[in-house]
Design an enzyme around this catalytic site. Sequence first.
Site, mmCIF file in Angstrom:
data_model
loop_
_atom_site.group_PDB
_atom_site.id
_atom_site.type_symbol
_atom_site.label_atom_id
_atom_site.label_comp_id
_atom_site.label_asym_id
_atom_site.label_seq_id
_atom_site.Cartn_x
_atom_site.Cartn_y
_atom_site.Cartn_z
ATOM 1 N N ASP A 176 0.804 -1.221 0.000
ATOM 2 C CA ASP A 176 0.000 0.000 0.000
ATOM 3 C C ASP A 176 0.840 1.276 0.000
ATOM 4 O OD1 ASP A 176 -2.283 -1.744 0.319
ATOM 5 O OD2 ASP A 176 -1.727 -1.889 2.422
ATOM 6 N N ARG B 119 0.290 4.842 -8.473
ATOM 7 C CA ARG B 119 0.335 6.254 -8.875
ATOM 8 C C ARG B 119 1.715 6.638 -9.419
ATOM 9 N NH1 ARG B 119 1.653 10.658 -5.103
ATOM 10 N NH2 ARG B 119 0.234 11.775 -6.437
ATOM 11 N N HIS C 25 -5.385 -2.112 -6.572
ATOM 12 C CA HIS C 25 -5.207 -0.677 -6.646
ATOM 13 C C HIS C 25 -6.253 -0.068 -7.567
ATOM 14 C CE1 HIS C 25 -2.142 -2.423 -9.440
ATOM 15 N NE2 HIS C 25 -2.971 -1.829 -10.261
ATOM 16 N N THR C 26 -6.505 1.175 -7.298
ATOM 17 C CA THR C 26 -7.519 1.867 -8.079
ATOM 18 C C THR C 26 -6.826 2.820 -9.037
ATOM 19 O OG1 THR C 26 -8.956 1.710 -6.184
ATOM 20 C CG2 THR C 26 -9.596 3.289 -7.856
HETATM 21 P P1 IMP Z 1 -2.503 -13.160 1.623
HETATM 22 O O1 IMP Z 1 -1.509 -12.618 0.639
HETATM 23 O O2 IMP Z 1 -3.920 -12.916 1.213
HETATM 24 O O3 IMP Z 1 -2.242 -14.593 1.968
HETATM 25 O O4 IMP Z 1 -2.321 -12.338 2.994
HETATM 26 C C1 IMP Z 1 -1.148 -12.483 3.777
HETATM 27 C C2 IMP Z 1 -0.741 -11.158 4.433
HETATM 28 O O5 IMP Z 1 -0.310 -10.249 3.423
HETATM 29 C C3 IMP Z 1 -1.876 -10.458 5.179
HETATM 30 O O6 IMP Z 1 -1.335 -9.818 6.329
HETATM 31 C C4 IMP Z 1 -2.364 -9.432 4.182
HETATM 32 O O7 IMP Z 1 -2.991 -8.332 4.803
HETATM 33 C C5 IMP Z 1 -1.061 -9.042 3.504
HETATM 34 N N1 IMP Z 1 -1.278 -8.558 2.133
HETATM 35 C C6 IMP Z 1 -1.555 -9.305 1.039
HETATM 36 N N2 IMP Z 1 -1.660 -8.519 -0.038
HETATM 37 C C7 IMP Z 1 -1.448 -7.257 0.369
HETATM 38 C C8 IMP Z 1 -1.394 -5.987 -0.311
HETATM 39 O O8 IMP Z 1 -1.562 -5.882 -1.540
HETATM 40 N N3 IMP Z 1 -1.137 -4.905 0.484
HETATM 41 C C9 IMP Z 1 -0.905 -4.985 1.823
HETATM 42 N N4 IMP Z 1 -0.937 -6.143 2.476
HETATM 43 C C10 IMP Z 1 -1.202 -7.284 1.767
#
Ligand code: IMP
Length: 468
Positions: free
Chosen positions: A17, A22, A45-46
């Site tokens: 994030d 952007r 992302h948007t």
């Molecule tokens: P998973 O990738 O869905 O298995 O999630 C595993 C961990 O990675 C969790 O703590 C999620 O919140 C984090 N996570 C997965 N994708 C993102 C992302 O695009 N941005 C921020 N955190 C992410």
Amino acid sequence: MTTHGKSTVLIGLQYGDEGKARVMDTLLKNYDIVARFNGGANAGHTLKVGDVEIALHQIPSGIFYKDMMLYVGSGCVVNPEKVIREIEEIQSKGLEISKRLFISGYATLIQPHHLLFDEIYGKHIGSTKNGIGPAYADRAMRAKHKEIKNIRFGDYLADPDTFKEMARNALTKMIEKHGVKNLDADAEIKKFHENVFAIKDYLCHDPLMIENLIRSGKNIFFEGAQSVMLDVVTGMTPFVTSSRTIAAAAYTGGDLSIRYHEKTLAVAKAIMSRVGNGPFVSEFGGERSEAYCAEGDGFDHVKEKEYADSNPEELLKSDDKLEIGKGLRMLTGEYGATTKRPRRIGMLDLVMLRQNCKLNGVDELYINKFDCLMHYSKTSLPGIPLVVAYDLDGKKINYMPASVSENRRVKPVVEYVPAFKNDISGIRNYDDLPQEVKDLIKFIEKHVESKVCGIGVGPEREQFVTIC
Ligand code: IMP
């Protein structure tokens, strides 16, 4: 003389994030192909151009550049149903996608039981419930006796009867094992099968496609999903995603030889944040903040609730770091984009940035939310806090230790630089930035040993100051 095209990789340096999209937005015009090499629908992302806004999860950015090829590499895990939804959304905005999206036949399919598994077991690490972890686990498992665990897109299309049964067996077993009610395996598998076939025209059959394009002079931009601190091997396990998120993974998961690598770009955020649990050395309020943000599965302190309960300007004046973090979160809008759950907030950690810049060979560093540092001038703190070293059991170190428990123990060594009071969100040229901001950029460059090439000074596309 070099005639082939160039390859650029973009990654996030913190916990996700950081606003990679952007930064890409302004750079993509020089490229012909944009590719994903890791992750799946867990990314998000948007993109916004004019009045048109599109939320993408699996389809690479670049959708607004009408001739840009979009490639989903072998390192990705693909949920066909969600790809269809994204295609529909893109088409509903009048954008053409059919002849320019390609999904590697080697990419792993997210099967219905992966989603169920994640729903049952993924809560502790705050998984996005997209079945990412279970799919990568099955990929590594390969087979259990004769039962094939990993189903790739190309394999499914070439032998649908076999793989449909594999997917059905896995789902049926999981439903039985967990006594799941209200899930009809046959219906789920029928839907899955139809969805895989609905995206069959996007299959990339030829593993040399990207290589051939580069050799013919096309330029490729690899778009990293998640961020370096969520890397499955070198991130803060187990609170990580399941793919490799480092720059080098672009080549293993993006189906190109490293020979063409030209440069690595990286994005960080001046006010750090993270979703989910796990060590976060520079967090305001430390473990109290971690626990606070996790209350009610993260829903006890959603955006509206925090705004109803507190005044952010008052919170900033507090001596309690937890309150300062809360105030900064409110003023900088650090909440989950869809869930509105509070993100944990921290000081800019230069130890982390330095290590991640070095390990990923970062050529150009971009830092978003630089304007938000202005809020420090309203806090009880003596300036803008920057983490310049770690204290591990009384010993000063300049790296992140390679264990989770030590990362829980380390204390940030903080230096303060003068806080600027001016709103810089209207500035577009480096020369117009206040001297304190220029000095701060130099301070960061000195500690991180990478060139800061641009700063974000607001959420809009044009609120950006290019430095090099
Ligand atoms: P998973 O990738 O869905 O298995 O999630 C595993 C961990 O990675 C969790 O703590 C999620 O919140 C984090 N996570 C997965 N994708 C993102 C992302 O695009 N941005 C921020 N955190 C992410």
